[in-house]
Design a protein around this motif. Structure first.
Motif, PDB file in Angstrom:
ATOM      1  N   ASP A  20       0.836  -1.195   0.000  1.00 56.20           N
ATOM      2  CA  ASP A  20       0.000   0.000   0.000  1.00 56.20           C
ATOM      3  C   ASP A  20       0.875   1.250   0.000  1.00 56.20           C
ATOM      4  N   VAL A  21       0.260   2.385  -0.199  1.00 59.60           N
ATOM      5  CA  VAL A  21       0.974   3.653  -0.313  1.00 59.60           C
ATOM      6  C   VAL A  21       1.764   3.994   0.936  1.00 59.60           C
ATOM      7  N   LEU A  22       1.228   3.696   2.094  1.00 61.59           N
ATOM      8  CA  LEU A  22       1.882   4.053   3.345  1.00 61.59           C
ATOM      9  C   LEU A  22       2.943   3.040   3.784  1.00 61.59           C
ATOM     10  N   GLY A  23       2.972   1.907   3.145  1.00 57.24           N
ATOM     11  CA  GLY A  23       3.950   0.888   3.520  1.00 57.24           C
ATOM     12  C   GLY A  23       3.583   0.142   4.787  1.00 57.24           C
ATOM     13  N   LEU A  24       2.289   0.087   5.097  1.00 56.31           N
ATOM     14  CA  LEU A  24       1.835  -0.605   6.298  1.00 56.31           C
ATOM     15  C   LEU A  24       1.971  -2.114   6.162  1.00 56.31           C
ATOM     16  N   SER A  25       1.901  -2.602   4.946  1.00 56.94           N
ATOM     17  CA  SER A  25       2.014  -4.030   4.681  1.00 56.94           C
ATOM     18  C   SER A  25       3.011  -4.230   3.553  1.00 56.94           C
ATOM     19  N   ARG A  26       3.889  -5.202   3.719  1.00 62.68           N
ATOM     20  CA  ARG A  26       4.954  -5.403   2.741  1.00 62.68           C
ATOM     21  C   ARG A  26       4.988  -6.830   2.222  1.00 62.68           C
ATOM     22  N   VAL A  27       5.496  -6.986   1.014  1.00 64.63           N
ATOM     23  CA  VAL A  27       5.738  -8.284   0.410  1.00 64.63           C
ATOM     24  C   VAL A  27       7.253  -8.486   0.418  1.00 64.63           C
ATOM     25  N   TYR A  28       7.700  -9.549   1.056  1.00 59.19           N
ATOM     26  CA  TYR A  28       9.122  -9.886   1.071  1.00 59.19           C
ATOM     27  C   TYR A  28       9.367 -10.963   0.023  1.00 59.19           C
ATOM     28  N   ILE A  29      10.498 -10.834  -0.679  1.00 55.65           N
ATOM     29  CA  ILE A  29      10.762 -11.678  -1.837  1.00 55.65           C
ATOM     30  C   ILE A  29      12.125 -12.345  -1.717  1.00 55.65           C
ATOM     31  N   GLN A  30      12.170 -13.608  -2.096  1.00 55.35           N
ATOM     32  CA  GLN A  30      13.424 -14.336  -2.271  1.00 55.35           C
ATOM     33  C   GLN A  30      13.423 -14.835  -3.707  1.00 55.35           C
ATOM     34  N   ALA A  31      14.518 -14.653  -4.417  1.00 55.82           N
ATOM     35  CA  ALA A  31      14.607 -15.074  -5.815  1.00 55.82           C
ATOM     36  C   ALA A  31      15.868 -15.894  -6.029  1.00 55.82           C
ATOM     37  N   LYS A  32      15.718 -17.007  -6.744  1.00 59.55           N
ATOM     38  CA  LYS A  32      16.848 -17.868  -7.073  1.00 59.55           C
ATOM     39  C   LYS A  32      16.848 -18.112  -8.576  1.00 59.55           C
ATOM     40  N   ARG A  33      17.954 -17.697  -9.218  1.00 61.81           N
ATOM     41  CA  ARG A  33      18.122 -17.956 -10.646  1.00 61.81           C
ATOM     42  C   ARG A  33      18.951 -19.224 -10.787  1.00 61.81           C
ATOM     43  N   ALA A  78      19.542 -23.189 -12.844  1.00 66.77           N
ATOM     44  CA  ALA A  78      19.300 -24.051 -14.002  1.00 66.77           C
ATOM     45  C   ALA A  78      18.157 -24.997 -13.642  1.00 66.77           C
ATOM     46  N   ASP A  79      17.468 -25.507 -14.632  1.00 66.90           N
ATOM     47  CA  ASP A  79      16.322 -26.378 -14.391  1.00 66.90           C
ATOM     48  C   ASP A  79      16.705 -27.607 -13.562  1.00 66.90           C
ATOM     49  N   SER A  80      17.944 -28.060 -13.672  1.00 68.95           N
ATOM     50  CA  SER A  80      18.387 -29.242 -12.935  1.00 68.95           C
ATOM     51  C   SER A  80      18.646 -28.941 -11.457  1.00 68.95           C
ATOM     52  N   ASN A  81      18.734 -27.683 -11.075  1.00 70.98           N
ATOM     53  CA  ASN A  81      18.998 -27.286  -9.698  1.00 70.98           C
ATOM     54  C   ASN A  81      17.668 -26.966  -9.016  1.00 70.98           C
ATOM     55  N   VAL A  82      17.144 -27.903  -8.279  1.00 65.60           N
ATOM     56  CA  VAL A  82      15.822 -27.790  -7.668  1.00 65.60           C
ATOM     57  C   VAL A  82      15.912 -27.084  -6.320  1.00 65.60           C
ATOM     58  N   VAL A  83      14.956 -26.207  -6.055  1.00 68.86           N
ATOM     59  CA  VAL A  83      14.871 -25.531  -4.755  1.00 68.86           C
ATOM     60  C   VAL A  83      14.224 -26.506  -3.773  1.00 68.86           C
ATOM     61  N   GLY A  84      14.929 -26.779  -2.688  1.00 66.88           N
ATOM     62  CA  GLY A  84      14.456 -27.757  -1.714  1.00 66.88           C
ATOM     63  C   GLY A  84      13.860 -27.144  -0.462  1.00 66.88           C
ATOM     64  N   ARG A  85      13.398 -28.015   0.390  1.00 67.14           N
ATOM     65  CA  ARG A  85      12.778 -27.603   1.656  1.00 67.14           C
ATOM     66  C   ARG A  85      13.692 -26.717   2.500  1.00 67.14           C
ATOM     67  N   PRO A  86      15.005 -27.011   2.605  1.00 67.70           N
ATOM     68  CA  PRO A  86      15.867 -26.150   3.424  1.00 67.70           C
ATOM     69  C   PRO A  86      15.868 -24.684   2.954  1.00 67.70           C
ATOM     70  N   ASP A  87      15.761 -24.459   1.640  1.00 69.49           N
ATOM     71  CA  ASP A  87      15.707 -23.085   1.119  1.00 69.49           C
ATOM     72  C   ASP A  87      14.440 -22.376   1.581  1.00 69.49           C
ATOM     73  N   ILE A  88      13.319 -23.093   1.563  1.00 70.68           N
ATOM     74  CA  ILE A  88      12.040 -22.504   1.991  1.00 70.68           C
ATOM     75  C   ILE A  88      12.067 -22.266   3.493  1.00 70.68           C
ATOM     76  N   GLN A  89      12.629 -23.209   4.254  1.00 70.85           N
ATOM     77  CA  GLN A  89      12.731 -23.038   5.698  1.00 70.85           C
ATOM     78  C   GLN A  89      13.579 -21.813   6.043  1.00 70.85           C
ATOM     79  N   ALA A  90      14.674 -21.626   5.336  1.00 72.09           N
ATOM     80  CA  ALA A  90      15.535 -20.463   5.585  1.00 72.09           C
ATOM     81  C   ALA A  90      14.794 -19.169   5.275  1.00 72.09           C
ATOM     82  N   PHE A  91      13.984 -19.166   4.211  1.00 77.08           N
ATOM     83  CA  PHE A  91      13.205 -17.976   3.853  1.00 77.08           C
ATOM     84  C   PHE A  91      12.169 -17.674   4.925  1.00 77.08           C
ATOM     85  N   VAL A  92      11.482 -18.697   5.387  1.00 74.65           N
ATOM     86  CA  VAL A  92      10.487 -18.512   6.454  1.00 74.65           C
ATOM     87  C   VAL A  92      11.177 -17.963   7.702  1.00 74.65           C
TER      88      VAL A  92
END
Length: 130
Positions: free
Chosen positions: A32-45, A47-61
Motif C-alpha cells: 500500500d501507499v503508506l507501507g503498512l504491509s509489505r511483500v518480502y521476496i526471495q529469488a533464485k536464478r 538451471a532447471d536441474s537445480n531444484v529448490v528444496g525444503r531447506p531453502d524454503i525453511q531459511a526464507f520462512v
C-alpha cells in the motif's frame, strides 16, 4: 514483475536488498501507499536441474520471522515436493513461483518480453448481412 502486477501501492515502489548479507530477503515491495504491509521476496536464478528444496524454503520462512507473515519465493527452476509440502503447511504464507509460472506471469504482464508478431483472426459477421 510484482510491481507490474499492481504491488507497490500507487507509486509502484519496491527495493532490492544487497547482494550479500541480505538476511535471506532479496526484495521488499509495499502493498500500500503508506507501507503498512509489505511483500518480502526471495529469488533464485537456477538451471532447471537445480531444484529448490525444503531447506531453502525453511531459511526464507526464518528470514521472514518477526518481519512478515507472508512472502514470495521465485525461482527460474522448480521446487521439490518437500519444499511444496512445507510451504503449504507452515503458518507463514509463502507463495511459490517456479520457472513455468514465472514465464507465464512475465508474458501476461509484459515484463522482460517483447512482442515479435501479432496475429489478427477475423470471421464473418453474419448480423452485418442480415
Amino acid at each position: 514483475m510484482l510491481l507490474a502486477m499492481g504491488y507497490g501501492g500507487t507509486t509502484g515502489s519496491g527495493s532490492v536488498t544487497r547482494l550479500s548479507n541480505d538476511g535471506g530477503i532479496d526484495g521488499v515491495i509495499d502493498r500500500d501507499v503508506l507501507g503498512l504491509s509489505r511483500v518480502y521476496i526471495q529469488a533464485k536464478r537456477y538451471a532447471d536441474s537445480n531444484v529448490v528444496g525444503r531447506p531453502d524454503i525453511q531459511a526464507f520462512v526464518g528470514a521472514l520471522s518477526g518481519k512478515a507473515d507472508s512472502g514470495v519465493f521465485i525461482t527460474s527452476s522448480r521446487f521439490s515436493d518437500g519444499a511444496r509440502v512445507y510451504a503449504e503447511g507452515v503458518p507463514t504464507r509463502v507463495i511459490l513461483i517456479d520457472g513455468k509460472r514465472l514465464t507465464s506471469l512475465m508474458i501476461r504482464y509484459g515484463v522482460g518480453v517483447q512482442v515479435r508478431e501479432t496475429y489478427r483472426v477475423v470471421e464473418i459477421d453474419e448480423d452485418f448481412f442480415a
